[in-house]
Motif scaffolding. Structure first.
Motif, PDB file in Angstrom:
ATOM      1  N   VAL A 147       0.833  -1.200   0.000  1.00 50.69           N
ATOM      2  CA  VAL A 147       0.000   0.000   0.000  1.00 50.69           C
ATOM      3  C   VAL A 147       0.874   1.259   0.000  1.00 50.69           C
ATOM      4  CG1 VAL A 147      -0.184  -0.002   2.527  1.00 50.69           C
ATOM      5  CG2 VAL A 147      -1.909   1.165   1.171  1.00 50.69           C
ATOM      6  N   ARG A 148       0.435   2.246  -0.733  1.00 48.28           N
ATOM      7  CA  ARG A 148       1.119   3.546  -0.783  1.00 48.28           C
ATOM      8  C   ARG A 148       0.251   4.557  -0.040  1.00 48.28           C
ATOM      9  NH1 ARG A 148       1.214   4.055  -5.908  1.00 48.28           N
ATOM     10  NH2 ARG A 148       3.218   3.007  -6.219  1.00 48.28           N
ATOM     11  N   TYR A 149       0.857   5.306   0.881  1.00 48.13           N
ATOM     12  CA  TYR A 149       0.102   6.244   1.706  1.00 48.13           C
ATOM     13  C   TYR A 149       0.881   7.540   1.898  1.00 48.13           C
ATOM     14  CZ  TYR A 149       3.274   4.821   5.437  1.00 48.13           C
ATOM     15  OH  TYR A 149       4.402   4.573   6.179  1.00 48.13           O
ATOM     16  N   CYS A 213      -4.970   7.451   2.490  1.00 49.48           N
ATOM     17  CA  CYS A 213      -4.949   6.829   1.160  1.00 49.48           C
ATOM     18  C   CYS A 213      -6.040   7.396   0.267  1.00 49.48           C
ATOM     19  CB  CYS A 213      -5.136   5.316   1.275  1.00 49.48           C
ATOM     20  SG  CYS A 213      -3.764   4.433   1.995  1.00 49.48           S
ATOM     21  N   LEU A 218      -2.763   6.908  -4.449  1.00 52.33           N
ATOM     22  CA  LEU A 218      -2.561   6.264  -3.150  1.00 52.33           C
ATOM     23  C   LEU A 218      -3.485   5.072  -3.015  1.00 52.33           C
ATOM     24  CD1 LEU A 218      -2.308   9.386  -0.802  1.00 52.33           C
ATOM     25  CD2 LEU A 218      -0.482   8.204  -2.043  1.00 52.33           C
ATOM     26  N   GLY A 219      -3.151   4.203  -2.060  1.00 52.53           N
ATOM     27  CA  GLY A 219      -3.869   2.938  -1.897  1.00 52.53           C
ATOM     28  C   GLY A 219      -2.963   1.807  -2.329  1.00 52.53           C
TER      29      GLY A 219
END
Length: 224
Positions: A147-149, A213, A218-219
């Motif tokens: 996950v990218r946050y 996110c 993002l997410g």
């Protein structure tokens, strides 16, 4: 994400170690005292970087240990507000998700900061983003997914014991509340709060990151 921090401390070398290399002993003491520990308002100490200054050793009366003032640098994990990081979903709960970066696990993303509209599946324990234009249907977020946050808040909490009991004091660094009609003076806003803890309550994490996110890109990394 990682910064160099200059610290000064007094290092104590016990007499049985006097026959060993002094620099090695100093580094061993620094490693034991700081590495993998959180310094309040500084960050998580990752590794030693270099020595800047080493003072002369002093032996105090009635004590055989040598004390030296040392100035050194450490590599510290301290993400800045607004930084985009990548981790792994370690838990899915009704109130949001927890994220791990392997060396740091106290990262939370509340449900209201996930992509909207998102829904929690209590039976199978995952979050799904009900993106209406998705060709594959609902986009699912499970434990183990990458996950990218974005970092929204960094909290540092110190627990102290007083006459009345335990008190947790939290210093928070967060993104500013931007007024579209004004220019923010500072890139972040800081505040401090204190709460009483019972003896049964578990002490909060010394350092916690709150992420979001709910922006494009993002997410889960596989969504974009």
């Amino acid at each position: 994400m990682f910064v160099l921090v200059i610290l000064e401390d007094k290092i104590k070398i016990s007499p049985e170690k006097f026959d060993r290399d002094n620099t090695d002993m100093i580094l061993a003491e620094i490693d034991q005292k700081f590495i993998n520990k959180v310094l309040i308002d500084v960050g998580l100490c990752i590794t030693f970087y270099d020595l800047l200054e080493v003072g002369d050793p002093y032996v105090y009366p009635a004590e055989g240990s040598a004390h030296q003032k040392v100035k050194f640098r450490l590599v510290v994990f301290r993400p800045f507000i607004g930084e985009v990081l990548t981790g792994t979903v370690s838990a899915c709960r009704e109130d949001g998700i927890r994220v791990s970066m392997k060396f740091f696990d106290d990262i939370v993303i509340p449900s209201y900061l996930l992509q909207a509209p998102s829904e929690f599946n209590a039976k199978q324990r995952f979050w799904q983003w009900n993106f209406e234009n998705s060709e594959d249907g609902n986009l699912v977020m499970r434990v183990g997914d990458e996950v990218r946050y974005r970092v929204r808040t960094v909290n540092f909490t110190q627990v102290t014991t007083t006459v009345k009991g335990r008190v947790a004091t939290t210093n928070t660094e967060a993104a500013p509340v931007v007024d579209p009609n004004s220019i923010p003076v500072e890139p972040t806003r800081r505040r401090s709060t204190s709460v009483d803890l019972t003896q049964e309550e578990e002490s909060p994490s010394a350092m916690q990151i709150v992420g979001c996110c709910n922006e494009d890109g993002l997410g889960l990394t596989g969504w974009w």
